[in-house]
Motif scaffolding. Sequence first.
Motif, mmCIF file in Angstrom:
data_model
loop_
_atom_site.group_PDB
_atom_site.id
_atom_site.type_symbol
_atom_site.label_atom_id
_atom_site.label_comp_id
_atom_site.label_asym_id
_atom_site.label_seq_id
_atom_site.Cartn_x
_atom_site.Cartn_y
_atom_site.Cartn_z
ATOM 1 N N THR A 9 83.445 59.557 68.971
ATOM 2 C CA THR A 9 84.322 59.678 69.816
ATOM 3 C C THR A 9 84.319 58.032 70.630
ATOM 4 N N GLY A 10 83.405 57.803 71.199
ATOM 5 C CA GLY A 10 83.459 56.485 71.790
ATOM 6 C C GLY A 10 82.609 55.304 71.312
ATOM 7 N N ASN A 11 82.117 55.647 70.104
ATOM 8 C CA ASN A 11 81.203 54.450 69.665
ATOM 9 C C ASN A 11 80.411 53.967 70.390
ATOM 10 N N THR A 12 79.631 54.539 71.201
ATOM 11 C CA THR A 12 78.535 54.194 72.060
ATOM 12 C C THR A 12 77.042 54.761 71.587
ATOM 13 N N TYR A 38 88.206 57.314 70.834
ATOM 14 C CA TYR A 38 88.740 57.571 71.955
ATOM 15 C C TYR A 38 88.821 56.371 72.722
ATOM 16 N N ALA A 39 90.100 55.748 73.091
ATOM 17 C CA ALA A 39 90.380 54.298 73.646
ATOM 18 C C ALA A 39 90.479 54.252 75.099
ATOM 19 N N GLN A 40 90.120 55.456 75.616
ATOM 20 C CA GLN A 40 90.292 55.293 77.097
ATOM 21 C C GLN A 40 88.743 55.516 77.873
ATOM 22 N N MET A 41 87.919 54.868 77.083
ATOM 23 C CA MET A 41 86.542 54.701 77.840
ATOM 24 C C MET A 41 86.560 53.475 78.939
ATOM 25 N N VAL A 42 85.516 53.458 79.587
ATOM 26 C CA VAL A 42 85.176 52.548 80.570
ATOM 27 C C VAL A 42 84.876 51.184 79.840
ATOM 28 N N ARG A 43 85.433 50.212 80.243
ATOM 29 C CA ARG A 43 85.184 48.953 79.659
ATOM 30 C C ARG A 43 83.883 48.655 79.578
ATOM 31 N N ARG A 49 75.672 49.661 74.687
ATOM 32 C CA ARG A 49 75.247 50.738 74.104
ATOM 33 C C ARG A 49 74.473 51.442 74.851
ATOM 34 N N ARG A 50 74.239 53.174 74.733
ATOM 35 C CA ARG A 50 73.729 53.753 75.582
ATOM 36 C C ARG A 50 72.120 53.511 75.399
ATOM 37 N N PRO A 51 71.304 53.702 76.432
ATOM 38 C CA PRO A 51 70.010 53.302 76.682
ATOM 39 C C PRO A 51 69.315 54.052 75.827
ATOM 40 N N CYS A 52 69.573 55.425 75.704
ATOM 41 C CA CYS A 52 68.976 56.329 74.646
ATOM 42 C C CYS A 52 69.085 55.872 73.092
ATOM 43 N N SER A 53 70.132 55.366 72.768
ATOM 44 C CA SER A 53 70.329 54.804 71.461
ATOM 45 C C SER A 53 69.314 53.485 71.008
ATOM 46 N N ARG A 54 69.403 52.763 72.006
ATOM 47 C CA ARG A 54 68.625 51.510 72.128
ATOM 48 C C ARG A 54 67.179 52.025 71.998
ATOM 49 N N LYS A 55 66.580 52.914 72.507
ATOM 50 C CA LYS A 55 65.348 53.432 72.501
ATOM 51 C C LYS A 55 64.874 53.820 71.278
ATOM 52 N N THR A 56 65.874 54.685 70.789
ATOM 53 C CA THR A 56 65.662 55.255 69.686
ATOM 54 C C THR A 56 65.448 54.482 68.210
ATOM 55 N N ILE A 57 66.502 53.428 68.259
ATOM 56 C CA ILE A 57 66.735 52.397 67.322
ATOM 57 C C ILE A 57 65.478 51.346 67.353
ATOM 58 N N SER A 58 64.959 51.202 68.536
ATOM 59 C CA SER A 58 63.923 50.311 68.743
ATOM 60 C C SER A 58 62.406 50.978 68.471
#
Length: 66
Positions: A9-12, A38-43, A49-58
């Motif tokens: 959806t938001g590529n986040t 979804y193009a109407q996301m907050v800039r 990127r989402r903190p949970c994604s960064r934490k998981t990837i790290s």
Amino acid sequence: MARILFVCTGNTCRSPMAEAILKSKQLSGVEVKSAGVYAQMVRRLLSTRRPCSRKTISAMIIAPRR
């Protein structure tokens, strides 16, 4: 060359994580990207990127895309 595009959806969160995981495999002849639909996301949300994604990837020792 094979091209793989992960879309969510938001590529986040989901698609950037999938992109990072597949890129970490360093497959020759494979281009990997992620995108959102979804193009109407907050800039700010689009540029961070989402903190949970960064934490998981790290935790997986994969460098997230910046």
